[in-house]
Design an enzyme around this catalytic site. Structure first.
Site, PDB file in Angstrom:
ATOM      1  N   ASP A 257       0.798  -1.229   0.000  1.00 35.23           N
ATOM      2  CA  ASP A 257       0.000   0.000   0.000  1.00 35.23           C
ATOM      3  C   ASP A 257       0.834   1.284   0.000  1.00 35.23           C
ATOM      4  O   ASP A 257       0.308   2.360   0.296  1.00 35.23           O
ATOM      5  CB  ASP A 257      -0.927   0.002   1.213  1.00 35.23           C
ATOM      6  CG  ASP A 257      -1.829  -1.207   1.223  1.00 35.23           C
ATOM      7  OD1 ASP A 257      -2.874  -1.172   0.561  1.00 35.23           O
ATOM      8  OD2 ASP A 257      -1.464  -2.213   1.870  1.00 35.23           O
TER       9      ASP A 257
ATOM     10  N   ASP B 240      -6.221  -3.953  -6.280  1.00 37.40           N
ATOM     11  CA  ASP B 240      -5.905  -2.702  -5.574  1.00 37.40           C
ATOM     12  C   ASP B 240      -4.492  -2.190  -5.901  1.00 37.40           C
ATOM     13  O   ASP B 240      -4.234  -0.989  -5.872  1.00 37.40           O
ATOM     14  CB  ASP B 240      -5.952  -2.855  -4.048  1.00 37.40           C
ATOM     15  CG  ASP B 240      -7.038  -3.753  -3.526  1.00 37.40           C
ATOM     16  OD1 ASP B 240      -7.484  -4.647  -4.276  1.00 37.40           O
ATOM     17  OD2 ASP B 240      -7.435  -3.580  -2.379  1.00 37.40           O
TER      18      ASP B 240
HETATM   19  N1  GLY Z   1      -7.333  -2.087   0.281  1.00 41.18           N
HETATM   20  C1  GLY Z   1      -7.997  -1.188  -0.528  1.00 41.18           C
HETATM   21  C2  GLY Z   1      -9.458  -1.151  -0.367  1.00 41.18           C
HETATM   22  O1  GLY Z   1     -10.015  -1.575   0.637  1.00 41.18           O
HETATM   23  O2  GLY Z   1     -10.106  -0.650  -1.223  1.00 41.18           O
END
Ligand code: GLY
Length: 375
Positions: free
Chosen positions: A100, A158
């Site tokens: 992330d 993601d």
């Molecule tokens: N991890 C990214 C989301 O929950 O959208």
């Protein structure tokens, strides 16, 4: 000014007022979802120990909102607060335990640098990009999600939103390893996560040693074969961004395919249910954040797609989404709400904040409004 432009301007002013108020209330904390109208906080202290707490990937968005507010108003108080908070998340630049890093460092350090040209912001972003790069697994041809990079074989849709940190770094340094790794990851996503009909899996599990596919998975969708709305939104934005930076035709085609799936399958008010395939539709929750992310991604797509008719279609859809969010999803009639957009869904299977404000929903809503207003 057209009526539509006036509505967007009023919505932006409303968002700015909320940010101003929250700047005072939140002090040095990071909001991620609302509970009973108040922001729940995800402090950056001890993040390394509590890496799997729910908001661990969200702390860049509040800083990003402050930068957008500064860009729009030139009011130094937003800039000062953004800097203060940047310093709190800076230590995370060295951790490669999560993918992330783009969510954390792009809206905060990269957006901040693009506005201020402060070297400090650039140098931290470059270090974070190296940490992200170290999660790349050559056998898989992709960046893996969480935990020890040697042991993790999971990839997710993601991650397309963490690649902007790599393309931005390539643009700043000219070092092709950032560009090539991001392209390789996007190609793997395109090959394995995007379905023929333009919908997306949440993720694919690989054997980290051999690169063999072990299976598909979902953690936030209704089921493995369903299409989780926010994943779809990350894909639309991520592939539009990939094309904007690389001009690779296949990324444009994928962005269009994902966008067209959204357009054909979204409800009449353009804001998707949390999962396109939840069997409970229409008796289930929506995800306004998926709509805001999609609107912002579609504005980028409209800007870069060479075909003028398609450009018009994507811009029109972005405006329809933003019009709907502005008319029916703003907290404007409820002053006790700390967030701007209501009805976001953070994590339906875990039942976490399923009908609430989400900090990234507010961020992409405001980003889309500023793209429309400032071009
Ligand atoms: N991890 C990214 C989301 O929950 O959208």
């Amino acid at each position: 000014m057209t009526t539509e432009e006036k509505v967007y301007k009023q919505a932006l002013d409303y968002a700015l007022k909320k940010i101003e108020k929250n700047t005072v209330i939140l002090k040095d904390s990071f909001p991620f979802v609302t509970v009973n109208g108040k922001w729940e906080l995800c402090d950056d202290k001890d993040w390394d120990l509590e890496i799997f707490k729910d908001g661990y990937w969200c702390n860049g968005f509040w800083i990003g909102l402050l930068w957008l507010a500064y860009k729009h108003t030139k009011d130094d108080k937003f800039k000062e607060k953004a800097y203060e908070l940047c310093r709190l998340i800076e230590p995370r630049k060295n951790s490669n335990k999560i993918h992330d890093l783009g969510f954390l460092f792009y809206p905060s350090f990269c957006v901040g640098y693009d506005i201020t040209k402060e070297e400090y912001l650039k140098s931290v972003a470059l270090t974070a990009a190296d940490s992200l790069l170290s999660r790349y697994n050559e056998k898989i041809g992709g960046i893996t999600t969480l935990g020890d990079p040697e042991e993790c074989g999971l990839t997710a849709i993601d991650t397309m939103m963490n690649l902007p940190l790599l393309w931005w770094t390539y643009e700043k340094t000219g070092n092709e390893k950032y560009h090539d790794t991001a392209c390789r990851h996007a190609l793997t996503t395109q090959q394995h996560i995007v379905r023929k009909d333009g919908s997306t899996y949440h993720g694919i599990g690989f054997d980290p040693c051999t690169g063999q596919i072990k299976g598909k998975y979902t953690s936030q969708g209704a089921n493995v074969e369903s299409c989780w709305s926010r994943g779809q939104a990350w894909g639309i934005y991520g592939f539009a961004f990939a094309y904007k930076y690389t001009k690779k035709e296949e990324f444009l085609k994928t962005a269009e395919k994902l966008a067209d799936y959204y357009i054909v399958n979204c409800p009449l008010d353009y804001v998707p249910y949390w999962d396109f395939n939840d069997s409970a539709i229409p008796n289930t929750v929506k995800d306004s954040s998926a709509a805001a992310i999609t609107a912002s991604g579609l504005l980028d797509l409209a800007n870069v797609v060479p075909d003028k008719i398609k450009a018009e279609k994507y811009e029109q859809m972005a405006c329809s989404i933003l019009g709907s969010l502005t008319k029916n999803y703003l907290s404007i009639r409820s002053d006790s709400q700390a967030g701007v957009l209501l009805h976001g869904c953070f994590h339906k299977p875990k039942n976490v904040a399923i009908d609430n404000s989400l900090i990234f929903g507010d961020y992409y809503y405001m980003e889309a409004l500023t793209k429309l207003i400032n071009g």
